[in-house]
Design a protein around this motif. Structure first.
Motif, PDB file in Angstrom:
ATOM      1  N   GLY A   1       8.721 -49.055  27.913  1.00  0.00           N
ATOM      2  CA  GLY A   1      10.119 -48.662  27.737  1.00  0.00           C
ATOM      3  C   GLY A   1      10.291 -47.207  27.360  1.00  0.00           C
ATOM      4  N   TYR A   2       9.429 -46.353  27.918  1.00  0.00           N
ATOM      5  CA  TYR A   2       9.482 -44.937  27.556  1.00  0.00           C
ATOM      6  C   TYR A   2      10.446 -44.126  28.415  1.00  0.00           C
ATOM      7  CZ  TYR A   2       5.415 -45.707  24.515  1.00  0.00           C
ATOM      8  OH  TYR A   2       4.577 -46.143  23.525  1.00  0.00           O
ATOM      9  N   PHE A   3      11.081 -44.787  29.384  1.00  0.00           N
ATOM     10  CA  PHE A   3      12.100 -44.124  30.197  1.00  0.00           C
ATOM     11  C   PHE A   3      13.494 -44.629  29.820  1.00  0.00           C
ATOM     12  CE2 PHE A   3       8.443 -43.761  33.197  1.00  0.00           C
ATOM     13  CZ  PHE A   3       8.464 -42.386  33.370  1.00  0.00           C
ATOM     14  N   LEU A   4      14.479 -43.844  30.173  1.00  0.00           N
ATOM     15  CA  LEU A   4      15.876 -44.200  29.950  1.00  0.00           C
ATOM     16  C   LEU A   4      16.205 -45.533  30.618  1.00  0.00           C
ATOM     17  CD1 LEU A   4      18.451 -42.828  28.717  1.00  0.00           C
ATOM     18  CD2 LEU A   4      18.919 -41.974  31.014  1.00  0.00           C
ATOM     19  N   ASP A   5      16.914 -46.412  29.907  1.00  0.00           N
ATOM     20  CA  ASP A   5      17.344 -47.683  30.488  1.00  0.00           C
ATOM     21  C   ASP A   5      18.329 -47.430  31.635  1.00  0.00           C
ATOM     22  OD1 ASP A   5      15.833 -49.203  28.749  1.00  0.00           O
ATOM     23  OD2 ASP A   5      17.463 -49.448  27.290  1.00  0.00           O
ATOM     24  N   ASN A   6      18.290 -48.317  32.619  1.00  0.00           N
ATOM     25  CA  ASN A   6      19.235 -48.238  33.751  1.00  0.00           C
ATOM     26  C   ASN A   6      19.207 -46.866  34.415  1.00  0.00           C
ATOM     27  OD1 ASN A   6      20.222 -50.921  33.197  1.00  0.00           O
ATOM     28  ND2 ASN A   6      21.411 -50.018  31.512  1.00  0.00           N
ATOM     29  N   ALA A   7      17.995 -46.338  34.597  1.00  0.00           N
ATOM     30  CA  ALA A   7      17.855 -44.982  35.163  1.00  0.00           C
ATOM     31  C   ALA A   7      18.509 -44.859  36.533  1.00  0.00           C
ATOM     32  CB  ALA A   7      16.376 -44.609  35.242  1.00  0.00           C
ATOM     33  N   ALA A   8      18.503 -45.947  37.304  1.00  0.00           N
ATOM     34  CA  ALA A   8      19.060 -45.888  38.660  1.00  0.00           C
ATOM     35  C   ALA A   8      20.580 -45.731  38.660  1.00  0.00           C
ATOM     36  CB  ALA A   8      18.662 -47.139  39.444  1.00  0.00           C
ATOM     37  N   SER A   9      21.191 -45.839  37.494  1.00  0.00           N
ATOM     38  CA  SER A   9      22.647 -45.665  37.397  1.00  0.00           C
ATOM     39  C   SER A   9      23.041 -44.194  37.331  1.00  0.00           C
ATOM     40  CB  SER A   9      23.178 -46.379  36.141  1.00  0.00           C
ATOM     41  OG  SER A   9      22.893 -47.755  36.184  1.00  0.00           O
ATOM     42  N   TYR A  10      22.047 -43.327  37.131  1.00  0.00           N
ATOM     43  CA  TYR A  10      22.352 -41.922  36.889  1.00  0.00           C
ATOM     44  C   TYR A  10      21.727 -41.006  37.931  1.00  0.00           C
ATOM     45  CZ  TYR A  10      22.996 -44.059  32.278  1.00  0.00           C
ATOM     46  OH  TYR A  10      23.368 -44.888  31.250  1.00  0.00           O
TER      47      TYR A  10
END
Length: 416
Positions: A234-243
């Motif tokens: 979980g070291y990346f931003l959640d829901n990255a594909a939304s941005y």
């Protein structure tokens, strides 16, 4: 009086004769954005002032249209004398077809083997011969908030283990280690580029980009093992594909995320009050025995093998590599140039740090969607995102990607 008239007539005749027999240098340029176009025009003007016997015809074509037309130009019997283009595999594609002139003599006479760092030589040479003149570039790195690092007594990690410890500390304190926006998946491709180069080396990575290695190879799977450590923890931003990538920057600005793997241009999207709190470090080393490669998209120049005026073209390339031309790039458009003779103090401190970092690397990649074929890049980036949300399907994803690789590169061979 008659003598003066005769002298004047002789002068006019001489000038007419000179102009009639002046060399014409035809340059096709993709620098169509206003400031780069203006900058290049100024460089051309300086060249003409120094070489009045050469008449330059500068043709500027919009970027995307240029990319479509370049094959036709190079294959014709009447190509331009100089073209702008991309370094690395994009250039080598035409070199391998025998469409580009050997300019090793330009490199030797201008001392470029000493003036250009070895990383930029690696994207310009084939079998020891120079075919490309690298001009300007920008680097990629991991950008971070200095205040967040200071708050948790963190230092810039040099190795993968050190990076993982930094990520763990941030995560424990409610800070997302990495901001990322993958609505347009080229940002994920940057992670693949760096991890693959750090695990397998830049030569292996380039073989993969040119279709010479299968995606199902054990080396690629090892790359995904390292990438998976970041995703699973979980070291990346959640829901990255939304941005989109810019839409993820506010998480760093607000202090909710600490780092971002991005090109130098990220600073254009950071508010002025935050810029002083931004710094960057080189992507950490995974295997110290592997040569160090970096993404540094580079633009430059080539001479078609059928150029009508190769002498004038080579003279122009020498001028482009000179401090006169390269300083215009730095001062007018803020480009980072490849000639190490340009004083570092001409650049701001952050840029100086980036230049020093790049001068110490072994090889330069151009970026995933520049280094491989366009259709392959699309398939690959979509596959990265499929894996991101379904890592258990890696073997199936890579097997399908290999089928696409075989189809795409075979089709490219038929088109040649």
């Amino acid at each position: 009086m008659k003598r003066k008239v005769l002298a004047l007539i002789a002068c006019v005749v001489f000038m007419s004769f000179s102009l009639a027999y002046a060399e014409e240098l035809v340059i096709n340029s993709m620098h169509s954005d206003p400031l780069p176009q203006e900058t290049f025009a100024e460089i051309v003007k300086k060249f003409q002032e120094a070489n009045p016997d050469i008449q330059v015809k500068l043709n500027t074509t919009a970027h995307e249209e240029f990319k479509k037309s370049v094959r036709l130009w190079l294959a014709s019997d009447n190509p331009p004398d100089v073209i702008t283009w991309f370094a690395g595999n994009r250039a080598m594609y035409f070199v391998n077809k025998g469409l580009i002139m050997d300019i090793s003599d330009v490199w030797q006479e201008a001392g470029l083997f000493e003036k250009f760092p070895k990383a930029f030589q690696s994207i310009s040479l084939k079998d020891g011969k120079a075919y490309f003149l690298p001009d300007t570039y920008y680097w990629w790195a991991i950008y971070y908030r200095k205040s967040i690092f200071a708050q948790y007594n963190l230092t810039e990690p040099k190795t993968w283990d050190e990076l993982m410890k930094v990520c763990a500390t941030l995560k424990e304190n409610g800070i997302t280690p990495f901001a990322i926006g993958t609505k347009y998946p080229w940002t994920a491709a940057a992670w693949f580029d760096y991890l693959n180069m750090r695990v397998n080396g830049p030569a292996y990575h380039m073989d993969l980009m040119f279709g010479k290695k299968p995606y199902s190879d054990a080396g690629v799977k090892k790359t995904f093992e390292y990438w998976g450590q970041l995703v699973s923890n979980g070291y990346f931003l959640d829901n990255a594909a939304s941005y989109a990538w810019q839409e993820a920057v506010p998480f760093m600005v607000q202090g909710k995320a600490a780092m971002y793997l991005m090109g130098q241009f990220i600073l254009d999207s950071v508010p002025p009050e935050i810029k002083d709190d931004m710094d960057f470090f080189q992507f950490p080393i995974i295997d110290a025995n592997v040569p160090v490669g970096e993404d540094a998209p580079t633009d430059g120049y080539m001479i078609p093998v059928k150029a009508k005026n190769p002498t004038a073209a080579k003279k122009f390339l020498k001028f482009l590599s000179s401090p006169v031309a390269q300083e215009i790039q730095v001062k007018k458009v803020g480009r980072i140039v490849t000639n190490v003779d340009i004083p570092l103090d001409m650049y701001p401190p952050a840029t100086q740090k980036g230049i020093k970092m790049m001068q110490g690397v072994d090889a330069v990649a151009q970026f995933y969607d520049r280094d491989t074929l366009p259709e392959m890049a699309d398939k690959g980036m979509n596959a990265f995102m499929e894996w991101w949300y379904n890592p258990a399907s890696l073997d199936d994803i890579l097997a399908r990607l290999d089928k696409e690789r075989e189809r795409i590169f075979k089709a490219a061979e038929k088109d040649e």
